[in-house]
Write a protein that holds these residues in place. Structure first.
Motif, mmCIF file in Angstrom:
data_model
loop_
_atom_site.group_PDB
_atom_site.id
_atom_site.type_symbol
_atom_site.label_atom_id
_atom_site.label_comp_id
_atom_site.label_asym_id
_atom_site.label_seq_id
_atom_site.Cartn_x
_atom_site.Cartn_y
_atom_site.Cartn_z
ATOM 1 N N GLY A 73 0.761 -1.399 0.338
ATOM 2 C CA GLY A 73 -0.213 0.061 -0.099
ATOM 3 C C GLY A 73 1.182 1.542 0.003
ATOM 4 O O GLY A 73 1.538 1.261 0.569
ATOM 5 N N ARG A 74 0.179 1.970 -0.363
ATOM 6 C CA ARG A 74 1.053 3.100 -0.491
ATOM 7 C C ARG A 74 0.132 4.217 0.159
ATOM 8 O O ARG A 74 -1.344 4.257 0.244
ATOM 9 N N GLY A 75 0.558 5.590 0.721
ATOM 10 C CA GLY A 75 -0.288 6.987 0.928
ATOM 11 C C GLY A 75 -1.274 6.212 2.963
ATOM 12 O O GLY A 75 -1.999 6.892 2.683
ATOM 13 N N PHE A 76 -1.257 5.643 2.769
ATOM 14 C CA PHE A 76 -1.765 5.244 4.841
ATOM 15 C C PHE A 76 -1.585 5.810 6.049
ATOM 16 O O PHE A 76 0.071 6.251 5.274
ATOM 17 N N SER A 77 -2.202 6.667 6.468
ATOM 18 C CA SER A 77 -2.252 7.090 7.610
ATOM 19 C C SER A 77 -2.254 6.182 8.496
ATOM 20 O O SER A 77 -1.717 4.982 8.145
ATOM 21 N N GLU A 78 -1.824 7.538 9.248
ATOM 22 C CA GLU A 78 -0.748 6.275 10.385
ATOM 23 C C GLU A 78 -2.353 5.736 11.659
ATOM 24 O O GLU A 78 -1.852 4.695 11.763
ATOM 25 N N ASP A 79 -3.632 6.087 11.207
ATOM 26 C CA ASP A 79 -4.406 4.958 12.172
ATOM 27 C C ASP A 79 -4.640 3.979 11.249
ATOM 28 O O ASP A 79 -5.116 3.061 11.596
ATOM 29 N N GLU A 80 -4.784 4.197 9.877
ATOM 30 C CA GLU A 80 -4.757 3.140 8.790
ATOM 31 C C GLU A 80 -3.732 1.643 9.457
ATOM 32 O O GLU A 80 -4.462 0.586 9.322
ATOM 33 N N GLN A 81 -2.627 2.610 9.268
ATOM 34 C CA GLN A 81 -1.421 1.735 10.011
ATOM 35 C C GLN A 81 -2.105 0.485 10.624
ATOM 36 O O GLN A 81 -1.620 -0.248 10.982
ATOM 37 N N ARG A 82 -2.164 1.847 11.904
ATOM 38 C CA ARG A 82 -2.241 1.404 12.987
ATOM 39 C C ARG A 82 -3.041 -0.375 13.392
ATOM 40 O O ARG A 82 -3.416 -1.304 14.125
ATOM 41 N N ASP A 83 -3.852 0.231 12.660
ATOM 42 C CA ASP A 83 -5.797 -0.469 12.025
ATOM 43 C C ASP A 83 -5.318 -2.188 11.621
ATOM 44 O O ASP A 83 -5.597 -3.185 12.051
ATOM 45 N N HIS A 84 -4.667 -2.282 10.603
ATOM 46 C CA HIS A 84 -4.163 -3.429 9.991
ATOM 47 C C HIS A 84 -3.200 -3.842 10.681
ATOM 48 O O HIS A 84 -3.175 -5.244 11.312
ATOM 49 N N LEU A 85 -2.335 -3.521 11.890
ATOM 50 C CA LEU A 85 -1.262 -3.778 12.919
ATOM 51 C C LEU A 85 -2.189 -4.865 13.894
ATOM 52 O O LEU A 85 -1.933 -5.846 13.789
ATOM 53 N N GLU A 86 -3.193 -3.583 14.272
ATOM 54 C CA GLU A 86 -4.271 -4.547 15.115
ATOM 55 C C GLU A 86 -4.855 -5.685 14.555
ATOM 56 O O GLU A 86 -5.372 -6.345 15.708
ATOM 57 N N THR A 87 -5.460 -5.659 13.646
ATOM 58 C CA THR A 87 -5.753 -6.777 12.932
ATOM 59 C C THR A 87 -4.871 -8.082 12.969
ATOM 60 O O THR A 87 -5.116 -9.538 12.909
ATOM 61 N N ILE A 88 -3.952 -7.870 12.218
ATOM 62 C CA ILE A 88 -2.789 -9.019 11.805
ATOM 63 C C ILE A 88 -2.390 -10.178 13.925
ATOM 64 O O ILE A 88 -2.317 -10.596 14.217
#
Length: 486
Positions: free
Chosen positions: A280-295
């Motif tokens: 991905g490109r241009g993920f915000s910090e909150d979106e990155q945190r959501d993906h990490l929380e999912t993992i």
């Protein structure tokens, strides 16, 4: 054990019948001769008594023989003219003939009645022996134990030295208690059922020598009944073996299906989130945190699946042990709900804790797993936006914790079944069927119990109780309660 007095009477040797037929009338004659003029009617009655004794000891032929000897003795010693076989009057001839006929009839009838009584005793003993075999089989004893008991009965009934029964579907032959026997059996009886050999019964006669005609008939009858019992036993074992194979196949299929789903789903989520972060490109910090929380969440879910499988192995090995420490149950409930907030989605959890809920001696890690399993089970059956109720109340001797959902509920006939490993409810679309079984085993290891009921507002209510005491139930009680849920 059979009463020794109830065993079949040994077969009477032929010489004994001849001896009794001669000796019984001779004794009556010897007792009556010393009297000067004994009454012939009294002597005749005594001769009839001797005939009955002869028939009792020697059988029907001995009774007939004693009748003839008594007839001759009554004529020779007590009918005028004495000491000759001539008869002086027609009345005496008629009396002697009547005596002979009546005495022979009495001897024959008594012998027949005695033989009928012996046959009745034989049938009774045979029935008792077969009842012993059936009782052993129905009581759940291994086939070898039941057959050994049957062999002991045959030894007692026929007066043998030893009996050995071997079947085509068992291992070593079942043996009755052994006395001193010859190396080779005296008789081998092939047991046939539906035209096929199903076993062999080997007999050692010992000092008995051989079997009489009645005993041979009894042995044939016992062999026939034993063959039928063995055939029934063989069919039962085959049915049981088939049921175990079907059950094992079903459990393997359920485990494979459940584990595949429970592993594949979080793996897919982890791969999707990781791929998005990498590509991905241009993920915000909150979106990155959501993906990490999912993992993180899906990795924890995988971890719980693996732990459930390991706990099943520990449960089967008897290694599931609770290390208890006094802990507040309300804090643990809030911690589990917080950890599962992503799995809950839009579902709301209402936590209710009574005013007087004491600290409970418990293994925090294990009870955490119980609460996690029960809440995840409620999540499966609660639609988005629906409520889940988590309550804890004190009761005499401990604390009672309940997890309620507003799903379709659990049928009364399924409530005990789904508490067993690899069992799922009829409304479940996926799952290994391990969560509830492991939760129940953990609660039982704490000295408590777990059960399923219908929630007051509809849906399922799963409740477990934990005692305030530190005592842990013995392993035998844990196994029993884990199997019954009570």
């Amino acid at each position: 054990m059979m009463d020794p007095k109830s065993r079949r009477r040994p077969r009477t040797p032929p010489w004994r019948g001849v001896a009794v037929a001669l000796i019984s009338p001779a004794l009556v004659t010897a007792l009556a001769i010393p009297y000067a003029h004994p009454s012939r009617s009294v002597v005749a009655v005594l001769y009839v008594l001797s005939i009955v004794i002869a028939a009792r000891i020697g059988g029907s032929l001995a009774g007939v023989g004693a009748s003839v000897v008594s007839f001759l003795a009554l004529n020779y010693f007590f009918t005028p003219p004495l000491h000759t076989f001539e008869v002086g009057t027609v009345e005496d001839v008629a009396a002697l003939i009547v005596f002979l006929v009546v005495s022979m009839i009495v001897g024959f009838l008594y012998s027949s009645a005695d033989a009928a009584r012996s046959r009745s005793e034989q049938r009774e003993l045979e029935a008792r022996l077969l009842h012993r075999l059936a009782t052993r089989l129905l009581s759940g004893d291994p086939p070898e134990v039941a057959l050994a008991a049957f062999g002991s009965g045959v030894v007692e009934l026929l007066g043998l030295a030893h009996c050995e029964i071997e079947t085509v579907f068992s291992g070593a032959p079942a043996e009755a208690p052994r006395e001193s026997v010859r190396s080779e059996p005296s008789r081998e009886v092939v047991l046939l059922a539906r035209g096929s050999e199903i076993g062999t019964m080997r007999l050692w006669f010992g000092s008995h020598g051989r079997l009489g005609d009645g005993e041979e008939q009894l042995l044939d009858s016992l062999a026939t009944q034993l063959a039928l019992a063995l055939e029934s036993m063989r069919l039962s074992l085959e049915v049981r073996r088939a049921e175990l194979e079907v059950s094992a196949t079903r459990l393997k299929a359920a485990l494979f299906s459940g584990v595949t789903h429970d592993v594949k789903t979080p793996l897919a989520a982890i791969m999707a989130a990781a791929t998005s972060l990498i590509d991905g490109r241009g993920f915000s910090e909150d979106e990155q945190r959501d993906h990490l929380e999912t993992i993180k969440q899906e990795a924890e879910r995988l971890h719980r699946v693996v732990n459930n499988l390991l706990d099943v192995a520990r449960l089967r090995a008897g290694a599931l042990v609770a290390t208890k420490v006094p802990s507040p149950i309300d804090e643990l409930m809030e911690s589990v709900v917080h950890r599962l907030r992503l799995s809950l989605g839009t579902r709301e959890v209402e936590i209710r804790v009574g005013d007087e809920v004491p600290e409970i001696p418990m293994d925090v890690v294990q009870i955490d797993q119980v609460l996690t399993n029960l809440i995840e089970n409620a999540i499966k059956f609660t639609p988005d936006g629906g409520p889940i109720f988590l309550s804890a109340v004190g009761h005499p001797g401990g604390v009672r914790v309940t997890v309620e959902d507003r799903g379709p509920g659990i049928a009364r006939t399924d409530r005990d079944r789904i508490l067993e490993p690899f069992e799922t409810g009829r409304t479940a679309k996926s799952g290994t069927g391990l969560g509830l079984a492991i939760s129940k085993a953990i609660v039982v290891a704490h000295g408590g119990r777990l059960w399923i009921a219908e929630a007051p507002g509809g849906g399922a209510a799963i409740t477990f109780e934990l005692p305030c005491e530190f005592d842990v139930l013995p392993e035998a009680v844990i196994d029993d309660r884990a199997g019954t849920g009570r």
